[in-house]
Design a protein around this motif. Structure first.
Motif, short mmCIF file in Angstrom:
data_model
loop_
_atom_site.label_atom_id
_atom_site.label_comp_id
_atom_site.label_asym_id
_atom_site.label_seq_id
_atom_site.Cartn_x
_atom_site.Cartn_y
_atom_site.Cartn_z
N PRO A 1 47.44 63.39 22.45
CA PRO A 1 47.29 62.71 23.75
C PRO A 1 46.57 63.57 24.77
CG PRO A 1 49.54 63.45 23.46
CD PRO A 1 48.84 63.70 22.16
N GLU A 2 45.88 62.91 25.70
CA GLU A 2 45.12 63.63 26.73
C GLU A 2 46.04 64.31 27.75
OE1 GLU A 2 41.95 64.23 26.91
OE2 GLU A 2 41.45 63.11 25.09
N ASN A 3 47.23 63.74 27.96
CA ASN A 3 48.14 64.29 28.97
C ASN A 3 49.19 65.22 28.35
OD1 ASN A 3 49.48 62.28 27.60
ND2 ASN A 3 50.54 61.48 29.42
N LEU A 4 48.86 65.81 27.20
CA LEU A 4 49.81 66.67 26.49
C LEU A 4 50.26 67.84 27.36
CD1 LEU A 4 51.25 67.25 23.79
CD2 LEU A 4 49.26 68.57 23.10
N ALA A 5 49.31 68.51 27.99
CA ALA A 5 49.64 69.68 28.82
C ALA A 5 50.43 69.30 30.06
CB ALA A 5 48.36 70.41 29.21
N GLN A 6 50.18 68.11 30.58
CA GLN A 6 50.89 67.66 31.76
C GLN A 6 52.37 67.40 31.47
OE1 GLN A 6 49.22 64.12 33.46
NE2 GLN A 6 50.89 63.85 34.94
N LYS A 7 52.64 66.87 30.27
CA LYS A 7 54.02 66.53 29.91
C LYS A 7 54.76 67.68 29.23
CE LYS A 7 53.63 62.38 31.49
NZ LYS A 7 54.43 61.94 32.67
N LEU A 8 54.02 68.60 28.65
CA LEU A 8 54.64 69.76 27.98
C LEU A 8 54.01 71.05 28.54
CD1 LEU A 8 54.48 68.41 24.30
CD2 LEU A 8 56.39 68.23 25.90
N PRO A 9 54.22 71.32 29.82
CA PRO A 9 53.51 72.42 30.49
C PRO A 9 53.91 73.82 30.02
CG PRO A 9 55.21 71.53 31.92
CD PRO A 9 55.15 70.64 30.73
N ASN A 10 55.11 73.96 29.43
CA ASN A 10 55.58 75.29 29.04
C ASN A 10 55.50 75.53 27.54
OD1 ASN A 10 56.50 76.40 31.64
ND2 ASN A 10 57.92 74.66 31.62
N LEU A 11 54.71 74.72 26.86
CA LEU A 11 54.60 74.85 25.41
C LEU A 11 53.97 76.18 25.03
CD1 LEU A 11 55.44 72.88 23.18
CD2 LEU A 11 53.04 72.20 22.98
N VAL A 12 54.67 76.92 24.16
CA VAL A 12 54.20 78.23 23.71
C VAL A 12 53.71 78.17 22.26
CG1 VAL A 12 54.90 80.62 23.26
CG2 VAL A 12 55.73 79.44 25.30
#
Length: 345
Positions: free
Chosen positions: A57-68
């Motif tokens: 999805p295009e909004n992946l970073a917006q919804k999972l901002p702390n993904l390591v």
């Protein structure tokens, strides 16, 4: 299955999980539950291996901002979208065993990325922006269709392990010799015809794997004090030697008997040349009788005794498989290298 998936994601949101395991869920699309409302703001590791995802999805970073860490091994993803570049905290990205044909330039924005796995895909090239990954330590691009590597790869100053086995690489960019932290370089099973003369000059580079490059005739002299191995791939010659040892007594009797006969009737050949010819002919006949010629690669079976002398038998340090490689600089120094005359005399 859908209700179970929703329950798992709801619990992760409610309890603020940092790890979420969605492996083997037969997912064809990215779960919408992950992207609803505020998403999973606390999530750090997302495992989605062995599904059937085709895109992200295009909004992946917006919804999972702390993904390591993001594990997408064994899906059907064709393109890495531009949105991936917004995961600014991402340190580990595994996209192995997908159907990737393109990696977007935005991947160079992942300035915290340390480990990138792109093995077993359909990549024909890597974007130059990979060189912007200054924290990258591990890069696995094996089993793709790469013809060359980006020149800017030498800017990955933290890169320690580079694996590019089983591609279509013709040469190693000379700039890779400048990588200050590179400890292990594996380029087995390519089409390499030569290696940069400076390869191995760095003290950090200790392990080099370049087996199964049938056009490669020699190694730079700087590699003579490094560990040269066969990456666990092995050579057909190992099977051959095993059979030779099993039939050693039979071969020895054949050699001695033929030597005795020919030495009695032949006087015009020097004895040493005659003996070598007999041994070679008998061994070659033995190989043919075992039907090994069909699968032995050109590098496994030299065409003549002269070639055999220039390719002495060595053993891989890792798996102990026999391999033909030039590993004795004192006996066989390469002429056109900076250290060619170092061991002479």
């Amino acid at each position: 299955m859908a209700s179970e998936l929703c329950k798992t994601i709801s619990e992760a949101k409610l309890e603020r999980h940092k790890n979420l395991f969605l492996n083997y869920r037969n997912l064809h699309h990215f779960p919408l539950e992950l992207l609803k409302d505020e998403g999973l703001q606390y999530l750090e590791r997302l495992y989605m291996k062995r599904n059937s995802l085709t895109t992200l999805p295009e909004n992946l970073a917006q919804k999972l901002p702390n993904l390591v860490e993001l594990y997408l091994h064994s899906n059907n993803i064709v393109v890495v979208p531009e949105a991936i570049g917004s995961l600014v905290k991402l340190q580990f990205l595994d996209l192995s065993d997908n159907a990737l044909e393109i990696v977007c330039p935005e991947i160079g924005r992942l300035r915290s990325l340390r480990h990138l796995r792109l093995a077993n895909n359909q990549l024909k090239y890597l974007p130059a922006e990979v060189g912007d990954l200054r924290e990258l330590q591990t890069l696995d691009i094996s089993t793709n269709r790469l013809i060359t590597l980006p020149e800017r790869l030498h800017m990955c100053l933290s890169l320690q392990y580079l694996t590019a086995d089983r591609n279509h690489l013709w040469y190693v960019p000379r700039h890779l010799c400048q990588l200050p932290s590179l400890n292990e370089l594996s380029m087995a099973g390519n089409r390499l015809a030569f290696l940069p003369l400076d390869l191995g000059r760095s003290r950090e580079l200790q392990y080099v794997y370049v087996d199964n490059n049938i056009h490669l005739k020699g190694l730079p002299s700087y590699l003579y004090n490094k560990v040269i191995g066969c990456s666990g791939l092995g050579f057909s010659v190992a099977i051959l030697l095993d059979q030779l040892l099993k039939h050693f007594s039979k071969i020895l009797l054949m050699v001695l008997f033929r030597m005795f006969l020919l030495l009695l009737i032949t006087k015009h050949l020097p004895r040493s040349s005659l003996c070598l010819k007999i041994i070679y002919d008998i061994l070659l006949g033995f190989i043919i009788s075992l039907n090994y010629v069909n699968f032995l690669t050109p590098i496994s079976l030299p065409k003549s005794l002269l070639e055999l002398l220039h390719c002495p038998l060595g053993h891989c340090h890792r798996c102990s498989q026999p391999m033909f490689t030039i590993v004795y600089p004192k006996l066989f120094p390469l002429r056109e290298t900076p250290m060619a005359g170092l061991h002479q005399g």
